[in-house]
Design an enzyme around this catalytic site. Structure first.
Site, PDB file in Angstrom:
ATOM      1  N   GLU A 117     -48.652  56.615 -22.179  1.00 22.57           N
ATOM      2  CA  GLU A 117     -49.029  57.976 -22.572  1.00 22.57           C
ATOM      3  C   GLU A 117     -48.333  58.998 -21.685  1.00 22.57           C
ATOM      4  O   GLU A 117     -47.884  58.660 -20.586  1.00 22.57           O
ATOM      5  CB  GLU A 117     -50.549  58.157 -22.404  1.00 22.57           C
ATOM      6  CG  GLU A 117     -51.357  57.222 -23.265  1.00 22.57           C
ATOM      7  CD  GLU A 117     -52.836  57.213 -22.883  1.00 22.57           C
ATOM      8  OE1 GLU A 117     -53.222  57.878 -21.908  1.00 22.57           O
ATOM      9  OE2 GLU A 117     -53.585  56.518 -23.582  1.00 22.57           O
ATOM     10  N   LYS A 119     -48.351  62.005 -19.085  1.00 25.45           N
ATOM     11  CA  LYS A 119     -49.299  62.464 -18.064  1.00 25.45           C
ATOM     12  C   LYS A 119     -49.241  63.985 -18.048  1.00 25.45           C
ATOM     13  O   LYS A 119     -48.308  64.575 -17.493  1.00 25.45           O
ATOM     14  CB  LYS A 119     -48.935  61.887 -16.701  1.00 25.45           C
ATOM     15  CG  LYS A 119     -49.977  62.191 -15.637  1.00 25.45           C
ATOM     16  CD  LYS A 119     -49.669  61.407 -14.382  1.00 25.45           C
ATOM     17  CE  LYS A 119     -50.710  61.581 -13.293  1.00 25.45           C
ATOM     18  NZ  LYS A 119     -51.171  62.919 -13.065  1.00 25.45           N
ATOM     19  N   ASP A 121     -50.005  67.757 -17.216  1.00 25.94           N
ATOM     20  CA  ASP A 121     -50.356  68.427 -15.974  1.00 25.94           C
ATOM     21  C   ASP A 121     -51.414  69.489 -16.238  1.00 25.94           C
ATOM     22  O   ASP A 121     -51.118  70.654 -16.470  1.00 25.94           O
ATOM     23  CB  ASP A 121     -49.094  69.063 -15.375  1.00 25.94           C
ATOM     24  CG  ASP A 121     -49.258  69.309 -13.897  1.00 25.94           C
ATOM     25  OD1 ASP A 121     -50.251  68.824 -13.324  1.00 25.94           O
ATOM     26  OD2 ASP A 121     -48.399  69.990 -13.321  1.00 25.94           O
ATOM     27  N   TYR A 229     -57.773  60.959 -23.826  1.00 23.89           N
ATOM     28  CA  TYR A 229     -57.090  59.693 -23.604  1.00 23.89           C
ATOM     29  C   TYR A 229     -57.991  58.557 -23.104  1.00 23.89           C
ATOM     30  O   TYR A 229     -57.504  57.466 -22.858  1.00 23.89           O
ATOM     31  CB  TYR A 229     -55.907  59.877 -22.643  1.00 23.89           C
ATOM     32  CG  TYR A 229     -56.235  60.697 -21.397  1.00 23.89           C
ATOM     33  CD1 TYR A 229     -57.114  60.211 -20.440  1.00 23.89           C
ATOM     34  CD2 TYR A 229     -55.656  61.938 -21.189  1.00 23.89           C
ATOM     35  CE1 TYR A 229     -57.420  60.948 -19.313  1.00 23.89           C
ATOM     36  CE2 TYR A 229     -55.953  62.690 -20.061  1.00 23.89           C
ATOM     37  CZ  TYR A 229     -56.826  62.191 -19.128  1.00 23.89           C
ATOM     38  OH  TYR A 229     -57.131  62.928 -18.019  1.00 23.89           O
ATOM     39  N   LYS A 317     -44.537  59.000 -11.771  1.00 23.17           N
ATOM     40  CA  LYS A 317     -44.360  60.445 -11.601  1.00 23.17           C
ATOM     41  C   LYS A 317     -42.884  60.817 -11.668  1.00 23.17           C
ATOM     42  O   LYS A 317     -42.064  60.228 -10.964  1.00 23.17           O
ATOM     43  CB  LYS A 317     -44.916  60.887 -10.240  1.00 23.17           C
ATOM     44  CG  LYS A 317     -46.391  60.548 -10.057  1.00 23.17           C
ATOM     45  CD  LYS A 317     -47.280  61.657 -10.515  1.00 23.17           C
ATOM     46  CE  LYS A 317     -47.428  62.661  -9.407  1.00 23.17           C
ATOM     47  NZ  LYS A 317     -48.562  63.532  -9.571  1.00 23.17           N
ATOM     48  N   CYS A 411     -46.687 102.475   2.861  1.00 22.76           N
ATOM     49  CA  CYS A 411     -45.887 102.133   1.686  1.00 22.76           C
ATOM     50  C   CYS A 411     -44.406 102.165   2.063  1.00 22.76           C
ATOM     51  O   CYS A 411     -43.931 103.167   2.608  1.00 22.76           O
ATOM     52  CB  CYS A 411     -46.170 103.129   0.573  1.00 22.76           C
ATOM     53  SG  CYS A 411     -45.059 102.968  -0.818  1.00 22.76           S
ATOM     54  N   CYS A 414     -42.769 105.354  -0.085  1.00 20.79           N
ATOM     55  CA  CYS A 414     -43.070 106.774   0.142  1.00 20.79           C
ATOM     56  C   CYS A 414     -43.697 107.032   1.510  1.00 20.79           C
ATOM     57  O   CYS A 414     -43.902 108.181   1.885  1.00 20.79           O
ATOM     58  CB  CYS A 414     -43.978 107.308  -0.965  1.00 20.79           C
ATOM     59  SG  CYS A 414     -45.675 106.720  -0.853  1.00 20.79           S
ATOM     60  N   CYS A 429     -50.563 101.163  -2.128  1.00 24.63           N
ATOM     61  CA  CYS A 429     -50.121 102.490  -1.714  1.00 24.63           C
ATOM     62  C   CYS A 429     -51.076 103.492  -2.355  1.00 24.63           C
ATOM     63  O   CYS A 429     -51.332 103.436  -3.547  1.00 24.63           O
ATOM     64  CB  CYS A 429     -48.695 102.713  -2.206  1.00 24.63           C
ATOM     65  SG  CYS A 429     -48.210 104.443  -2.220  1.00 24.63           S
ATOM     66  N   CYS A 434     -46.323 108.278  -5.726  1.00 25.17           N
ATOM     67  CA  CYS A 434     -45.285 107.507  -5.042  1.00 25.17           C
ATOM     68  C   CYS A 434     -44.171 107.187  -6.049  1.00 25.17           C
ATOM     69  O   CYS A 434     -44.444 106.686  -7.142  1.00 25.17           O
ATOM     70  CB  CYS A 434     -45.904 106.219  -4.510  1.00 25.17           C
ATOM     71  SG  CYS A 434     -44.706 104.969  -4.031  1.00 25.17           S
TER      72      CYS A 434
HETATM   73  S1  IVH Z   1     -56.132  58.087 -17.358  1.00 24.20           S
HETATM   74  C1  IVH Z   1     -58.772  55.562 -14.766  1.00 24.20           C
HETATM   75  N1  IVH Z   1     -54.326  59.241 -18.888  1.00 24.20           N
HETATM   76  O1  IVH Z   1     -53.943  62.462 -14.266  1.00 24.20           O
HETATM   77  C2  IVH Z   1     -57.936  56.377 -15.682  1.00 24.20           C
HETATM   78  N2  IVH Z   1     -55.018  60.388 -16.926  1.00 24.20           N
HETATM   79  O2  IVH Z   1     -53.414  61.488 -11.557  1.00 24.20           O
HETATM   80  C3  IVH Z   1     -57.771  57.757 -15.209  1.00 24.20           C
HETATM   81  N3  IVH Z   1     -53.981  62.606 -16.622  1.00 24.20           N
HETATM   82  O3  IVH Z   1     -57.285  62.359 -13.185  1.00 24.20           O
HETATM   83  C4  IVH Z   1     -57.108  58.728 -16.061  1.00 24.20           C
HETATM   84  N4  IVH Z   1     -52.740  62.555 -18.460  1.00 24.20           N
HETATM   85  O4  IVH Z   1     -56.650  64.122 -14.986  1.00 24.20           O
HETATM   86  C5  IVH Z   1     -55.061  59.337 -17.762  1.00 24.20           C
HETATM   87  N5  IVH Z   1     -52.765  60.154 -20.362  1.00 24.20           N
HETATM   88  C6  IVH Z   1     -53.494  60.255 -19.251  1.00 24.20           C
HETATM   89  C7  IVH Z   1     -53.429  61.385 -18.410  1.00 24.20           C
HETATM   90  C8  IVH Z   1     -54.212  61.415 -17.245  1.00 24.20           C
HETATM   91  C9  IVH Z   1     -53.093  63.277 -17.401  1.00 24.20           C
HETATM   92  C10 IVH Z   1     -54.540  63.106 -15.344  1.00 24.20           C
HETATM   93  C11 IVH Z   1     -56.035  62.861 -15.200  1.00 24.20           C
HETATM   94  C12 IVH Z   1     -56.165  62.021 -13.960  1.00 24.20           C
HETATM   95  C13 IVH Z   1     -54.900  62.308 -13.239  1.00 24.20           C
HETATM   96  C14 IVH Z   1     -54.539  61.173 -12.300  1.00 24.20           C
END
Ligand code: IVH
Length: 669
Positions: A117, A119, A121, A229, A317, A411, A414, A429, A434
Site C-alpha cells: 500500500e 504510505k 503522509d 487500511y 521510506k 520596523c 519605516c 509594525c 508604513c
Molecule cells: S498500517 C500495525 N498502512 O504510517 C499497522 N499505516 O509509520 C500500522 N500510514 O501510524 C499501520 N499509510 O499513521 C499503515 N497504508 C498504510 C499507511 C499507514 C500511512 C501511517 C500510519 C502509521 C504510520 C506508521
C-alpha cells in the site's frame, strides 16, 4: 404518532440513506449518479423536515456533519486495540531481510503473499462504528490513549456516518489516514498568507492541525480526506486475509486506496516500489513511502509483534525531499498586516527538481526553538510542493563564527515600533501607513484572487506609491492617463491598458471586494461566506460580533477581526471611497439579470445614450428605475450637470456611480 409524523419519519430515513449513498458515489467512488442540483434538493428537503421535526433528526444525518459547540479540550480515549506503529526500512536489502525473517518465522516452504500500500503522509485515525453508525473517531496519541476528535472526523465528507450493509461490518473499528491533498494545502496556505496567518509547513502538519481544531466549523472548512487500511476489530468472523478486510471496508463505503497491489514475492514488491518512486508526485497527495503487509491474517497472528511494531508489516521510506545548505542570512519582511516575518536566505540548492534560495522561518520563536544561527549549515525540506522549510541546524558543522538572530523591535522599513501582543507569536509594525504595509495591502487588493487587476503587480504598485500617486486602494480608481505618463517604463499604450484593467475591476463581486480589503483572518472562503450571509457591505459593516460569529464558517477570531476592521474610521473611509468609485457592495440576489432587484436613479445628462435608453437597459437587466431618492434606491447614476438628487443621494449615503461604472454594470463596457 400522527400520520404526518410517521410519514416524516419514514421520509427522513429514506432521504438520509439516499444522500449517504450519493455521498459515497461522489466523495468515495468519484462517480456521481445525480447532478449537484438534484443532490442539493434532497438535502434541502431533509433540512426542511428536520427543522419541522427536530426530535426525528438521525445521528447519522448528513446535516449533522458540522454540529456541536467548540470544545474546551479533547477528551482522552483508550483504544480498543493498541494503535501500533510500523518499523521502517530504507533500502531493498532491508526489505529482503524482512522477507527472510518472515519466512524463517513461518517455517520453510510456506507461501507468503504481500499486500503493498501507499504510505500516506497524514495523521493516523481510528473510527468506531456501532450498529453501523459512526460513534467515535480518535487520533493515535501514544498508541494506547488518543484524543476523541469525533466532531471533526464527522466533517470529512468521504467518511461514512453509517456503513453500507454490503460489507457486512456493523460493530467494528477501522483505521486509516486523514490527509490533506496537495491542492487543498496549496489553496489553504495561499489563503492563510492572504489572511496574514502562519503557513503550514507540510500536509502532515496541516492535517494534524485541522483535525485537532476545537471548533468543528474550522475543521469542516479544511480540505481533508481519508483512506482506510486496517480493519482492527469486527464482531463476528474476521476475514482470513488483509485483502478481504480491505474489500469489506470498501463495500461498507469506506474509502480505500486504488493503488493497493498484491504480490507473491519480495522481488515483485521491490519492482513495484521502484516504479512508484517516480509516480509519487502525480497523485495529488504526499506519500512518504510504501507499506508492505503479510496478506494472511493467520500468518499475521503467528508472526505477532515486537515490543512496538508488527513483525508482519514494514514501511519502506522514500528519501525525504531534504538537502543541506548554508543559511546565509536572515532577512525580515513586513507583511500587509504589519507582521514581521524572518526569511532564510540560503545558498541555492536543488531539492526535488527545484532550486531553493529562500525559506520561511515563520516567527522569532521558531528561529529560537530551532536554534538557527546565521552562517549555520541547515537541513532544508520541501514537502507537498509547499514553501521550503528549514528543519534544523547541523550542529556538527558549527564553527563558532555563526551569529544569533535577533528580531528587530523597530520596523526595518519605516522604523516605527514593532510590537508583539501578549498572546501572539508575531511582532507587528504599529504604523498603518508604513510603506511596506501600504505596498503589501495594495498588491493584495489588485491580486488575482482579489480585484484581479491585470498588470498591476508589486513593481507597478511600488512605482505608484513612490510617486505619491496612490496611498490607498480607492486612489487607483482616480488615476488618469497623465498620472501614468511620467512613470518609468510605461508607454502610452500600456498606461491605457492599466487604466482599463483598473476600471474592469469595478465588476468584481462583493466576495472579492471583501477579500481585497485585506481584513486579518479573512481569506477567500471566509470573504465568500461573509458576502453570502450578509448580502451587502453595509450590513457587514454594521454587523455585531454576535451576528458575525453566528455565520457558518466564521469563528470568534474572524468575527472580532471583522469588527475591529470596521471599528476603525480609516477603514470605513476607505470602504466609502470604494463605494463612491463604483465597486460592488452588494451580493447578487439571483442569476436572472446582472441588476436583478436593484433600483436605479439617474441624474444629469449621460454622454453615450439618452435617458430612456438607459432606463430600458436597467429593466432589461432585471433592475428597476425610481424617480426620487428613497430608502429603496440602490444606485444613483450621475451624468453631466446633475440635479439636487445627487446631494440627496450623498446625504442618504447611497451608492453614487458615474456613467462608465453604470455601463460596466450592465455589461456594455
Ligand atoms: S498500517 C500495525 N498502512 O504510517 C499497522 N499505516 O509509520 C500500522 N500510514 O501510524 C499501520 N499509510 O499513521 C499503515 N497504508 C498504510 C499507511 C499507514 C500511512 C501511517 C500510519 C502509521 C504510520 C506508521
Amino acid at each position: 404518532m400522527t400520520d404526518g409524523r410517521m410519514q416524516a419519519k419514514a421520509r427522513i430515513r429514506e432521504l438520509v440513506d439516499q444522500i449517504s449513498h450519493h455521498d459515497t458515489k461522489y466523495f468515495v467512488e468519484d462517480s456521481p449518479e445525480i447532478s449537484d442540483y438534484e443532490y442539493d434538493m434532497l438535502v434541502k428537503e431533509l433540512r426542511d423536515l428536520e427543522s419541522r421535526y427536530p426530535d426525528l433528526v438521525l445521528p447519522e444525518s448528513p446535516t449533522q456533519r458540522v454540529s456541536g459547540k467548540p470544545l474546551e479540550e479533547f477528551p482522552q480515549v483508550e483504544h480498543k486495540v493498541s494503535m501500533l506503529s510500523l518499523g521502517n526500512s530504507y533500502s531493498p536489502d532491508e526489505l529482503k531481510e524482512f522477507d527472510a525473517r518472515v519466512h524463517k518465522l513461518l517455517g520453510p516452504g510456506e507461501r507468503v503473499e504481500y499486500v503493498v500500500e501507499l504510505k500516506i503522509d497524514g495523521l493516523g485515525i481510528a473510527l468506531l462504528y456501532e450498529d453501523g453508525v459512526l460513534t467515535r473517531g480518535a487520533t493515535r496519541g501514544d498508541g494506547r490513549v488518543g484524543e476523541d476528535v469525533t466532531s471533526n472526523v464527522r466533517t470529512i465528507r468521504s467518511i461514512p456516518l453509517r456503513l453500507k450493509p454490503e460489507g457486512g461490518l456493523r460493530n467494528c473499528e477501522v483505521r486509516g489516514e486523514v490527509y490533506m491533498p496537495t491542492d487543498g494545502l496549496r489553496r489553504l496556505n495561499k489563503e492563510r498568507e492572504a489572511a496574514g496567518e502562519p503557513l503550514f509547513a507540510n500536509p502532515r502538519n496541516a492535517a494534524a492541525g485541522s483535525i485537532r481544531q476545537l471548533d468543528p466549523r474550522i475543521a469542516a472548512s479544511r480540505p481533508l480526506d481519508a483512506y482506510f487500511y486496517t480493519l482492527s476489530y469486527t464482531e463476528g468472523r474476521m476475514p482470513s486475509t488483509h485483502e478481504e478486510c480491505l474489500e469489506r471496508m470498501r463495500l461498507s463505503g469506506l474509502r480505500t486506496s486504488p493503488h493497493t497491489r498484491k504480490f507473491g514475492s519480495m522481488e515483485k514488491v521491490l519492482e513495484h516500489i521502484a516504479s512508484w518512486e517516480s509516480k509519487r508526485d502525480g497523485i495529488g497527495y504526499e506519500i512518504d513511502g510504501i507499506v508492505i503487509k503479510v496478506n494472511s491474517i493467520s500468518q499475521q497472528e503467528r508472526l505477532g509483534y515486537t515490543s512496538k511494531d508488527p513483525r508482519w508489516a514494514i514501511a519502506f521510506k522514500y528519501p525525504p525531499k531534504q538537502m543541506t545548505t548554508r543559511l546565509v542570512d536572515i532577512q525580515v519582511q513586513v507583511g500587509r498586516t504589519g507582521a514581521l516575518t524572518p526569511v532564510a536566505l540560503l545558498d541555492p540548492v536543488q531539492i526535488g527538481g527545484v532550486t531553493v534560495t529562500h525559506a520561511t522561518l515563520h516567527n522569532e520563536d521558531e528561529v529560537a526553538r530551532k536554534d538557527l544561527r546565521i552562517g549555520d549549515m541547515v537541513l532544508v525540506e520541501r514537502a507537498g510542493e509547499v514553501i521550503p522549510q528549514v528543519v534544523k541546524p547541523i550542529l556538527d558543522k558549527r564553527t563558532g563564527s555563526e551569529r544569533k538572530f535577533k528580531m528587530p523591535v523597530k520596523c526595518p522599513v519605516c522604523g516605527s515600533d514593532a510590537v508583539r501582543e501578549e498572546d501572539e507569536a508575531v511582532r507587528r509594525c504599529v504604523n498603518a501607513s508604513c510603506p511596506a504595509q501600504v505596498m503589501e495591502r495594495l498588491t493584495h487588493f489588485c491580486s488575482r484572487d482579489a480585484m484581479d487587476i491585470e498588470g498591476v503587480g508589486p513593481a507597478l504598485v511600488a512605482q505608484l506609491v513612490d510617486n505619491g500617486l496612490v496611498k490607498r486602494a480607492s486612489d487607483l480608481y482616480r488615476l488618469s492617463p497623465s498620472d501614468l505618463k511620467d512613470l518609468e517604463g510605461i508607454a502610452e499604450k500600456s498606461s491605457r491598458n492599466i487604466l482599463d484593467a483598473i476600471h474592469a475591476s469595478l465588476d468584481r463581486d462583493l466576495a472579492r471586494v471583501i477579500f481585497a480589503l485585506g481584513i486579518r483572518h479573512v481569506g477567500w472562503t471566509t470573504a465568500a461566506a461573509l458576502a453570502g450571509s450578509f448580502g451587502s457591505m453595509e450590513r457587514l459593516e454594521d454587523a455585531s460580533e454576535e451576528e458575525l460569529s453566528k455565520t457558518e464558517g466564521i469563528g470568534k477570531v474572524v468575527g472580532e477581526s471583522v469588527r475591529d476592521f470596521f471599528a476603525n474610521s480609516e477603514n470605513r473611509r476607505l470602504v466609502e471611497e470604494l463605494r463612491r468609485a463604483g465597486l460592488r457592495m452588494e451580493a447578487p440576489k439571483s442569476r436572472a439579470g446582472p441588476l436583478e432587484g436593484k433600483v436605479f436613479l439617474f441624474t444629469g445628462e449621460l454622454k453615450s445614450m439618452g435617458r430612456s435608453e438607459a432606463e430600458s437597459l436597467v429593466s432589461s437587466s432585471g433592475g428597476k428605475v425610481g424617480s426620487s431618492v428613497t430608502k429603496a434606491t440602490d444606485y444613483v447614476v450621475v451624468g453631466e450637470n446633475p440635479g439636487s438628487k445627487l446631494a440627496k443621494a450623498r446625504q442618504m449615503d447611497k451608492k453614487v456611480i458615474d456613467e462608465d461604472a453604470f455601463l460596466r454594470l450592465v455589461g456594455k463596457k
